[in-house]
Design a protein around this motif. Structure first.
Motif, mmCIF file in Angstrom:
data_model
loop_
_atom_site.group_PDB
_atom_site.id
_atom_site.type_symbol
_atom_site.label_atom_id
_atom_site.label_comp_id
_atom_site.label_asym_id
_atom_site.label_seq_id
_atom_site.Cartn_x
_atom_site.Cartn_y
_atom_site.Cartn_z
ATOM 1 N N TYR A 84 1.145 -1.214 0.114
ATOM 2 C CA TYR A 84 0.006 -0.056 -0.038
ATOM 3 C C TYR A 84 0.796 1.361 0.050
ATOM 4 N N ALA A 85 0.456 2.161 -0.532
ATOM 5 C CA ALA A 85 0.998 3.605 -0.718
ATOM 6 C C ALA A 85 0.032 4.836 -1.020
ATOM 7 N N ARG A 86 0.654 5.949 -0.644
ATOM 8 C CA ARG A 86 -0.282 7.142 -1.108
ATOM 9 C C ARG A 86 -0.262 7.322 -2.558
ATOM 10 N N ILE A 87 0.927 7.257 -3.186
ATOM 11 C CA ILE A 87 1.312 7.388 -4.749
ATOM 12 C C ILE A 87 1.830 6.274 -5.384
ATOM 13 N N ILE A 88 1.528 6.131 -6.540
ATOM 14 C CA ILE A 88 1.978 4.943 -7.113
ATOM 15 C C ILE A 88 2.807 5.389 -8.509
ATOM 16 N N PHE A 89 3.755 5.120 -8.802
ATOM 17 C CA PHE A 89 4.653 5.319 -10.244
ATOM 18 C C PHE A 89 4.544 3.991 -10.862
ATOM 19 N N VAL A 90 3.930 3.804 -12.227
ATOM 20 C CA VAL A 90 4.140 2.646 -12.846
ATOM 21 C C VAL A 90 5.126 3.032 -13.962
ATOM 22 N N ASN A 91 5.981 2.321 -13.718
ATOM 23 C CA ASN A 91 7.213 2.507 -14.793
ATOM 24 C C ASN A 91 7.739 1.112 -15.212
ATOM 25 N N ALA A 92 6.607 0.315 -15.632
ATOM 26 C CA ALA A 92 7.087 -1.146 -15.769
ATOM 27 C C ALA A 92 7.638 -1.564 -17.359
ATOM 28 N N ALA A 93 7.904 -0.634 -18.227
ATOM 29 C CA ALA A 93 8.348 -0.640 -19.434
ATOM 30 C C ALA A 93 7.021 -0.645 -20.173
ATOM 31 N N ALA A 94 7.066 0.191 -21.356
ATOM 32 C CA ALA A 94 5.584 0.666 -22.070
ATOM 33 C C ALA A 94 4.704 -0.350 -22.145
ATOM 34 N N CYS B 298 -7.528 9.088 -11.921
ATOM 35 C CA CYS B 298 -7.166 8.580 -10.548
ATOM 36 C C CYS B 298 -5.792 9.190 -10.454
ATOM 37 N N LYS B 299 -5.927 10.136 -9.725
ATOM 38 C CA LYS B 299 -4.715 11.383 -9.725
ATOM 39 C C LYS B 299 -3.626 10.860 -8.947
ATOM 40 N N ASN B 300 -3.478 9.695 -8.067
ATOM 41 C CA ASN B 300 -2.476 9.300 -7.407
ATOM 42 C C ASN B 300 -1.622 8.138 -8.033
ATOM 43 N N VAL B 301 -1.877 7.866 -9.438
ATOM 44 C CA VAL B 301 -1.235 7.008 -10.067
ATOM 45 C C VAL B 301 -0.495 7.655 -11.268
ATOM 46 N N PHE B 302 0.740 7.613 -11.447
ATOM 47 C CA PHE B 302 1.557 8.542 -12.257
ATOM 48 C C PHE B 302 2.338 7.362 -13.252
#
Lengths: 570, 175
Positions: free
Chosen positions: A301-311, A527-531
């Motif tokens: 769990y977290a407040r923000i999530i950065f998705v950088n799994a490759a395109a 869903c603003k806390n997902v980047f």
């Protein structure tokens, strides 16, 4: 019992989660931990520690059992990854084998992947060019895709920010099409590259030949020494991992930097299944992870999530993150998620020879080449196809040893190095147009070894690409001919999409939530806390090698995320 | 073997990464091609015939030849590991034919012939009317050259390979 659960949830709760540790995930980790956020970095592959986990980096050519050729069974078992130029005996440990993560090819697509800490940042070609407004304004001017919600001025300071840390070699060429960056000293062009530069300048108004801009430390600055990185030693075996940290990778740079803050938890063997969306809170609360070793499902769990799994894997995760609110994938109100994927057209090459400057040659090795920035359709539409292409360019003196004879004759021949003509070569890097019909989607039946749906990939060339290949052939042939190059040979590999390893889009940025997935800050509109700050965010591809832009977008988005947290918006 | 190699590489990496000269304990150096395990798609007799063929292609002179540099086992390993079954069978057949032609011409084994006779036999394969036998010879020669040119001896003493050049000059006079 309840206390145990609470404790367990507590240990699985962070300020931020970063999905992926490749070139953009590494930057997200560095920026978020640097701002004091307790950050969990999830990597689906194994850990690869800088230096100690580069098993082939110091091997001499004769120490490779097969002198760096691939064994027959490796090629047979891996028809896809074996096509990649960087996949050889010394690098197989850093590539995903075909069977490890199957996918469905609706159209031929060579999906080249690196699942380990550092991802493909260990393996990349390290070319780093900035975009200009000629690139950002492309879709709006030429009427394809959607307008980029940002312009060069939004990204320029962030380009500078990441360039200084990563270490970029280049020359300040003063070109409007390819803005100058924060450069370390440039590599040298060869005699014939310089000659070609002069010839092209003489024959054309807006065509330029420059030395490539690349993520190599040609003169270490204090910031590089602080990272434990040293000057590039010109070994040109970068894809085996560099013990000097001479080129930029997550492993040598951002990940250890983030680790030093004490704020990062790095969890390898963690395949992200989906993002958890809380219907009541109206935001994402964490991610579901399949442990690659135990196949156990765990939530973080977290407040923000950065998705950088490759395109494409980022698309896969978003599509697989379904909820009552988002039945078609998180943030996918518009239905465009997974669509408008594009790539770079790397099919075409031109080779030739030059009979001049035969008293000259080169000395040492160069992990870089010269570069021809895009010159087609820049200032106005001038051809019957959209957009254009950049090109690599190189000129090297041919050196060879005669292999004639048997016995002592042959041995004597092999001992004599001979000089031939100069060999000149170029390869095309074409922009492709994002289209709804170039898409990825989840297969309804097939699952991967972790129980996650397989990706169906339908990405291919179109008529615009064919016209562009033809134009590249004509224009480069003309440029070569005017420079006096001879024996000019064109080739079209017809390679499938994917082998360029520049797949982009699917979760494109845009102004309008009805036609795009991400806003100008790389947040999901809905869903603003997902980047999303890896290649999935790209609205169009232009012609530049994309990694530098992902780095800049990531640092910019992380900065914004922290400001929004401070304001209480996230 | 893998573990051994790994440990040695890590040591070397560390030695280079700290910028010092590479000084390693003796157990960490000398890992020779000659110690490579041999592969067995060929019989022992055919293996030793192959070794004689590659020594004929690159003989010992005042510098080491194919045998000294372990090229026979290397070529055999390459064919065993990096080529299809079809190529392997053609390769084995080619060696049998070398033996057969030598027997016909000289009434003795290939190894018993003098250098001129051996070269003449191999040249017959270089220009053979059967494409498969030309391919067999082409592959032996190509792999022999690959092993030789990428051997520690040749790269250190003849071609002067630099693992760490540390430089690039784009335009220098041809020496």
């Amino acid at each position: 019992m309840s206390n145990v659960n609470i404790d367990s949830i507590k240990t699985r709760t962070f300020d931020a989660i970063v999905v992926g540790s490749g070139i953009s995930g590494g930057w997200a980790a560095k920026e978020l931990t640097g701002k004091g956020l307790k950050t969990l970095v999830l990597e689906r592959g194994r850990d690869v520690q800088h230096v100690t986990d580069y098993p082939t980096t110091m091997l001499q050519p004769w120490e490779f059992e097969h002198r760096n050729r691939l064994p027959h069974d490796v090629k047979q078992e891996n028809p896809i990854v074996s096509k990649c130029y960087a996949f050889y005996e010394g690098t197989t440990q850093f590539f995903v084998k075909d069977k490890e993560h199957p996918y469905v090819q609706e159209k031929p697509f060579d999906w080249i992947r690196g699942y380990q800490v550092g991802g493909k940042s260990l393996l990349w070609a390290r070319q780093t060019q900035r975009w200009s407004d000629f690139d950002f304004e492309g879709p709006a001017r030429d009427g394809f895709a959607v307008d980029w919600p940002i312009r060069y001025k939004d990204l320029a300071p962030w380009y500078s920010y990441v360039e200084k840390f990563a270490g970029i070699t280049g020359n300040k060429d003063g070109l409007a099409t390819l803005p100058d960056g924060e450069f370390l000293p440039p590599h040298e062009m060869t005699c014939v590259e310089k000659y070609f530069k002069e010839q092209v300048a003489k024959n054309y108004q807006d065509r330029h030949i420059i030395i490539g801009r690349a993520a190599h430390i040609t003169k270490p600055q204090p910031i590089h020494l602080q990272q434990g990185r040293a000057q590039c030693q010109h070994r040109t075996i970068c894809e085996r991992g560099c013990p000097f940290g001479g080129y930029f990778s997550s492993n040598s740079s951002t990940i250890p930097w983030a680790m030093k803050t004490g704020k990062m938890t790095l969890r390898p063997h963690s395949v992200v299944h989906s993002i958890i969306y809380d219907e009541k809170k109206g935001k994402a609360t964490g991610v579901r992870v399949v442990d690659a070793q135990t196949h156990e499902m765990i939530e973080y769990y977290a407040r923000i999530i950065f998705v950088n799994a490759a395109a494409l894997n980022t698309n896969l995760i978003l599509l697989n993150s379904t909820s009552h609110r988002f039945p078609n994938g998180i943030g996918n109100d518009s239905g465009v998620l997974g669509k408008y994927v594009a790539f770079h057209n790397y099919r075409a090459r031109i080779n030739g020879e030059f009979e001049g400057m035969l008293d000259s040659t080169t000395d040492g090795r160069r992990p870089n080449s010269s570069y021809i920035p895009r010159f087609r359709n820049v200032y106005k539409q001038e051809t019957d196809f959209l957009r254009g292409y950049a090109a690599g360019f190189g000129a090297d003196r041919i050196q060879y040893r005669s292999q004639d004879g048997i016995g002592e004759d042959l041995k004597a021949n092999l001992s004599k190095n001979k000089y031939g003509l100069w060999h000149v070569n170029s390869h095309m890097m074409g922009e492709t147009i994002p289209k709804e019909s170039n898409f990825v989607a989840l297969d309804k039946q097939l699952k991967d070894p972790f129980g996650i749906p397989q990706l169906r990939i339908a990405i291919g060339y179109d008529d615009n690409d064919e016209k562009m290949v033809k134009d590249y052939q004509e224009q480069l042939t003309e440029m070569f001919t005017k420079a006096g190059f001879q024996n000019i040979r064109f080739s079209d590999s017809k390679q499938a999409a994917g082998l360029d390893i520049h797949e982009m889009g699917g979760a494109r940025m845009g102004h309008d939530p009805k036609s795009s997935i991400l806003n100008r800050w790389n947040q999901l509109h809905a869903c603003k806390n997902v980047f999303v700050t890896d290649g999935a965010c790209m609205t169009s591809t232009s012609t530049q090698n994309p990694s530098l832009t992902y780095m800049a977008l990531t640092a910019r988005a992380a900065d914004y995320a922290l400001k929004e947290i401070k304001k209480g918006h996230l | 073997m893998i573990k051994y190699m790994k440990r040695r590489n890590v040591l070397k990496s560390m030695a280079i990464a700290v910028g010092g000269a590479v000084a390693l304990p003796s157990w960490a150096s000398h890992w020779l091609a000659a110690q490579l395990p041999t592969h067995s798609f060929l019989s022992n007799a055919t293996s030793s015939l192959l070794a004689t063929v590659v020594e004929t292609i690159i003989p010992k002179t005042d510098t080491p030849g194919a045998t000294d540099l372990g090229i026979g086992p290397f070529v055999e390993k390459m064919v065993a590991d990096c080529y299809s079954k079809t190529v392997q069978e053609n390769f084995a057949k080619g060696l049998t034919q070398v033996d057969a032609l030598t027997q016909t011409r000289h009434n003795k084994g290939f190894a018993q012939c003098d250098t001129a006779q051996k070269i003449a036999v191999l040249k017959a394969f270089e220009n053979h009317s059967e494409a498969q036998l030309r391919e067999f010879y082409g592959l032996v020669k190509q792999l022999t050259i690959l092993g030789y040119m990428n051997s520690e001896y040749v790269m250190n003493n003849i071609t002067h390979y630099e693992m760490v050049p540390g430089r690039f000059h784009g335009c220098v006079p041809v020496k």
